[in-house]
Design a protein around this motif. Structure first.
Motif, PDB file in Angstrom:
ATOM      1  N   TRP A 117      17.290  73.750  67.957  1.00 55.75           N
ATOM      2  CA  TRP A 117      16.525  74.898  67.451  1.00 55.75           C
ATOM      3  C   TRP A 117      16.557  76.118  68.375  1.00 55.75           C
ATOM      4  N   VAL A 128      15.416  80.148  67.546  1.00 53.15           N
ATOM      5  CA  VAL A 128      14.499  80.996  68.317  1.00 53.15           C
ATOM      6  C   VAL A 128      15.192  82.293  68.712  1.00 53.15           C
ATOM      7  N   ARG A 148      15.925  84.468  65.007  1.00 62.20           N
ATOM      8  CA  ARG A 148      14.886  84.740  64.005  1.00 62.20           C
ATOM      9  C   ARG A 148      13.602  85.158  64.705  1.00 62.20           C
ATOM     10  N   GLY A 149      13.206  86.408  64.517  1.00 60.62           N
ATOM     11  CA  GLY A 149      11.981  86.884  65.142  1.00 60.62           C
ATOM     12  C   GLY A 149      12.183  87.170  66.628  1.00 60.62           C
ATOM     13  N   PRO A 200      11.262  86.478  70.782  1.00 59.32           N
ATOM     14  CA  PRO A 200      10.782  85.409  71.661  1.00 59.32           C
ATOM     15  C   PRO A 200       9.283  85.510  71.938  1.00 59.32           C
ATOM     16  N   TRP A 212       7.551  83.875  69.024  1.00 57.84           N
ATOM     17  CA  TRP A 212       7.717  82.425  69.112  1.00 57.84           C
ATOM     18  C   TRP A 212       6.821  81.838  70.203  1.00 57.84           C
ATOM     19  N   SER A 215       3.872  79.233  69.207  1.00 60.03           N
ATOM     20  CA  SER A 215       3.983  77.857  69.707  1.00 60.03           C
ATOM     21  C   SER A 215       2.824  77.510  70.629  1.00 60.03           C
ATOM     22  N   VAL A 242       9.595  74.080  71.950  1.00 58.92           N
ATOM     23  CA  VAL A 242       9.833  75.411  71.382  1.00 58.92           C
ATOM     24  C   VAL A 242       9.312  76.487  72.335  1.00 58.92           C
ATOM     25  N   GLN A 243       8.125  76.249  72.901  1.00 56.88           N
ATOM     26  CA  GLN A 243       7.549  77.183  73.867  1.00 56.88           C
ATOM     27  C   GLN A 243       8.474  77.360  75.073  1.00 56.88           C
ATOM     28  N   ALA A 245      11.381  79.727  74.186  1.00 55.73           N
ATOM     29  CA  ALA A 245      10.930  81.114  74.063  1.00 55.73           C
ATOM     30  C   ALA A 245      10.582  81.712  75.419  1.00 55.73           C
TER      31      ALA A 245
END
Length: 411
Positions: free
Chosen positions: A56, A60, A63-64, A66, A69, A73, A114-115, A118
């Motif tokens: 993923w 990150v 799309r969008g 950081p 995100w 997250s 995910v954090q 980002a």
């Protein structure tokens, strides 16, 4: 620069909380609740989302922003902690972790992974080239401090704070960090992300493996911590079985041990900056780590006899706690040298592949740590302590022999 470093320190400290929670706090609570070593070890399978960061990470990146995100997250981590506050880790006499708690802990790791992507992306954008050194130092130290606070720090509060109180406290910390990430002027001043197309070409594995030294470095990254990770996963739990209190053990095994790990990492960095050759230095620290593990194993074998007493103020108790800290100090030395080796290998890749190449090596390094951390309890239950820790010694000696096969490009 100071404002950037303070911001990153706060965010990376929060990022270290989930790891400390599950490596320090949760195993003690589960073992004290009566779960077997096998069940406690298998709980580390919940780290699985960290192994799929490369899946993923392009999402990150494409799309969008950081910053968005990171905020979402972190806020999601607060929500998960709020839900965990309503659920106990295990009922009295229960033989396994409740499914609902396991699912929420899995989501906690997913949000933290995910954090991580980002925050690392923001750090690259935020720091100037001259600030990379101090920025990476802040990253390592703050992450380890967050891990220590969630592991030993919260465990020390257990006589006063219950499980719900601890997770409500963590939820509040996450929501404050999410607000900080959203309103921080330094992050608001970053350039707006450009419109990007759909994420394609996630990985070309053959291109990555074709880089000189990659296969050897991957093997080393997977295996260099197997013995150390197995021993460090079990030894604190065995001391708990011998009568040490969970708050005292948590304080030494998390706060004290992390302080020693930071000291070891700092010494490793100082030795490397002193123009020491990397591979000879790595071989030396691996020998020291093996010696420390031999001492810890000898101590454990004695603790398994009827003569051993871990009463307050005894020499044996002090030696056991000192052994915990020493192994983390030596582990910090080895880790710093190994990550430098991994980075040296990634620098041999084409510039367009270097970031992905290093992420691949870091994922393999995490896989090796999770492998023995997860299986250590099952090995102890099936093989017995003596044979199990003898296996850990053999696994710790293996990287020393493997270094002799290192390609010349990494010398």
């Amino acid at each position: 620069m100071r404002g950037k470093l303070l911001l990153l320190a706060g965010l990376y400290l929060v990022q270290g909380l989930p790891y400390g929670l599950q490596s320090g706090l949760l195993p003690m609570l589960l073992r004290a609740g009566g779960l077997s070593l096998t069940r406690v070890g298998l709980a580390k399978l919940l780290y699985a989302p960290w192994l799929f960061k490369l899946v993923w990470a392009p999402l990150v990146d494409t799309r969008g922003s950081p910053r968005a995100w990171l905020t979402l997250s972190t806020a999601a981590l607060g929500l998960v902690c709020g839900l965990l506050a309503a659920l106990p880790p295990a009922e009295a006499g229960q033989a396994e972790l409740p499914v609902t708690v396991a699912v929420l802990l899995l989501l906690l790791n997913l949000g933290a992974a995910v954090q991580d992507v980002a925050l690392d992306t923001l750090a690259v954008q935020l720091l100037e080239p001259a600030e990379l050194g101090p920025g990476n130092t802040v990253q390592v130290v703050a992450y380890k401090l967050g891990s220590a606070l969630a592991g030993g720090g919260l465990l020390a509060l257990l006589p006063t704070f219950s499980w719900p109180h601890l997770f409500l406290l963590l939820a509040a910390i996450y929501w404050l960090a999410a607000a900080l990430a959203w309103v921080a002027p330094a992050l608001q001043q970053l350039p707006s992300p450009q419109q990007k197309g759909p994420p394609t070409n996630y990985l070309n594995l053959l291109d990555l493996l074709a880089v000189s030294g990659t296969l050897w470095t991957t093997g080393f990254a997977v295996t260099y911590k197997l013995g150390e990770q197995g021993a460090s996963s079990l030894f604190p739990l065995l001391l708990l079985d011998q009568g040490l209190s969970a708050p005292e053990l948590g304080l030494w095994n998390s706060v004290g041990a992390v302080a020693c790990s930071i000291a070891g990492s700092s010494m490793g960095g100082a030795l490397l900056s002193g123009h020491r050759k990397l591979l000879p230095l790595l071989k030396s620290v691996l020998w020291f780590r093996l010696g420390g593990l031999v001492c810890q194993t000898t101590l454990l074998f004695y603790l398994d006899t009827s003569l051993a007493r871990l009463g307050p103020g005894t020499v044996l108790r002090g030696a056991a706690l000192l052994s915990l800290c020493l192994q983390h100090f030596l582990g910090g030395l080895v880790t710093t040298a190994t990550f430098t080796l991994m980075m040296r290998c990634s620098q041999l890749a084409p510039s367009a592949l270097q970031a992905t190449h290093y992420s691949l090596l870091a994922t393999m390094e995490l896989l090796g740590k999770l492998l023995l951390g997860t299986l250590a309890g099952a090995l102890a239950d099936s093989l017995g302590l003596h044979l199990c820790f003898s296996l850990f010694l053999a696994l710790s000696a293996m990287p020393i022999l493997y270094l002799g096969l290192a390609p010349r490009t990494l010398a």
